[in-house]
Motif scaffolding. Structure first.
Motif, short mmCIF file in Angstrom:
data_model
loop_
_atom_site.label_atom_id
_atom_site.label_comp_id
_atom_site.label_asym_id
_atom_site.label_seq_id
_atom_site.Cartn_x
_atom_site.Cartn_y
_atom_site.Cartn_z
N ALA A 1 45.63 -3.48 10.57
CA ALA A 1 46.12 -2.66 11.47
C ALA A 1 47.52 -2.70 11.73
O ALA A 1 48.16 -1.73 12.26
CB ALA A 1 45.62 -3.45 13.02
N TYR B 1 50.07 0.42 11.17
CA TYR B 1 50.91 0.84 12.56
C TYR B 1 52.44 0.99 12.03
O TYR B 1 53.11 1.84 12.54
CB TYR B 1 50.70 -0.26 13.66
CG TYR B 1 51.47 0.07 15.03
CD1 TYR B 1 51.36 1.30 15.74
CD2 TYR B 1 52.46 -0.77 15.14
CE1 TYR B 1 52.04 1.49 16.85
CE2 TYR B 1 53.23 -0.54 16.32
CZ TYR B 1 53.06 0.44 17.14
OH TYR B 1 53.78 0.59 18.19
N HIS C 1 47.46 4.00 17.23
CA HIS C 1 46.39 2.92 17.71
C HIS C 1 45.07 3.91 17.59
O HIS C 1 44.20 3.25 17.29
CB HIS C 1 46.72 2.49 19.03
CG HIS C 1 47.87 1.48 19.01
ND1 HIS C 1 48.26 0.97 20.21
CD2 HIS C 1 48.55 1.00 17.95
CE1 HIS C 1 49.30 0.01 19.91
NE2 HIS C 1 49.59 -0.07 18.85
N ILE D 1 40.47 0.73 20.51
CA ILE D 1 42.01 0.90 20.60
C ILE D 1 42.42 -0.45 21.11
O ILE D 1 43.42 -0.85 20.78
CB ILE D 1 42.43 2.08 21.41
CG1 ILE D 1 41.95 3.42 20.71
CG2 ILE D 1 43.83 2.24 21.81
CD1 ILE D 1 42.23 4.81 21.45
N VAL E 1 42.94 -2.87 18.30
CA VAL E 1 44.00 -2.25 17.35
C VAL E 1 45.32 -3.14 18.25
O VAL E 1 46.16 -3.59 17.57
CB VAL E 1 44.22 -0.93 17.29
CG1 VAL E 1 45.25 -0.53 16.61
CG2 VAL E 1 42.95 -0.37 16.43
N GLU E 2 45.44 -2.65 19.43
CA GLU E 2 46.65 -3.35 20.13
C GLU E 2 46.50 -4.74 20.01
O GLU E 2 47.72 -5.31 19.68
CB GLU E 2 46.39 -2.96 21.70
CG GLU E 2 46.87 -1.29 21.87
CD GLU E 2 46.29 -1.20 23.11
OE1 GLU E 2 45.88 -1.59 23.88
OE2 GLU E 2 46.68 0.34 23.35
#
Length: 183
Positions: free
Chosen positions: A134, A138, A145, A156, A159-160
């Motif tokens: 991830a 990024y 995301h 999502i 992912v954050e």
């Protein structure tokens, strides 16, 4: 018989190298372009970086082809800048003014930068696979995301969370090492 073993090792190194550099071209081109290099020169610099990686890989094992390409491309940009300055000074036949700062980083800053890269490589290696993926997608591939979530098969918000925790981990390792990279 030993010759055959060396050829097998060389072929295996080249296969590993090809896998390790797949997908770096576009990111590396963006990095070079972000340094103010025009499109044609940027493509030449990236190609030169790949050529140097290939030569280096024939001599020794390259553990992190992406980092090798990045550092090589930045050095090639600096070399071109110095050559350009040198040509300009020769044409003008005058010494540079003393009040102009050298565009190259100091030896100390280069050493710190290399140490930071090593710390970050180790920190990335400590991360769980999805968290590392991830962060790489990024920060290095500039993916959103949503695109990362789709690629990794997670939400999502996950992912954050992965990106946030990975960045915190990397910052912690840099602080522990005694230096922090400019963000």
């Amino acid at each position: 018989m030993q010759r055959h073993g060396e050829e097998d090792l060389k072929a295996a190194n080249q296969a590993t190298l090809r896998q390790g550099i797949a997908g770096h071209y576009a990111r590396l081109l963006r990095i070079v372009r972000s340094r103010g290099v025009n499109q044609d020169d940027a493509a030449d610099i990236v190609q030169d970086a790949y050529a140097r990686l290939t030569v280096a890989a024939e001599r020794t094992e390259v553990h992190n082809p992406g980092a090798f390409l990045h550092v090589t491309a930045i050095n090639l940009i600096r070399d071109r800048g110095r050559a350009s300055i040198s040509r300009g000074l020769s044409a003008a036949n005058e010494a540079p003014p003393e009040d102009i700062a050298c565009p190259a980083p100091s030896a100390e800053r280069l050493i710190i930068g290399r140490q930071n890269i090593e710390v970050l490589e180790r920190a990335l290696g400590e991360l769980p696979p999805k968290r590392r993926a991830a962060l790489v997608l990024y920060r290095f591939d500039n993916m959103s995301h949503a695109a990362i979530a789709e690629q990794l098969g997670i939400s999502i918000s996950m992912v954050e969370k992965h990106v946030r925790l990975a960045l915190e981990h990397c910052r912690l390792r840099l602080r522990q090492a005694g230096d922090v990279i400019d963000e």
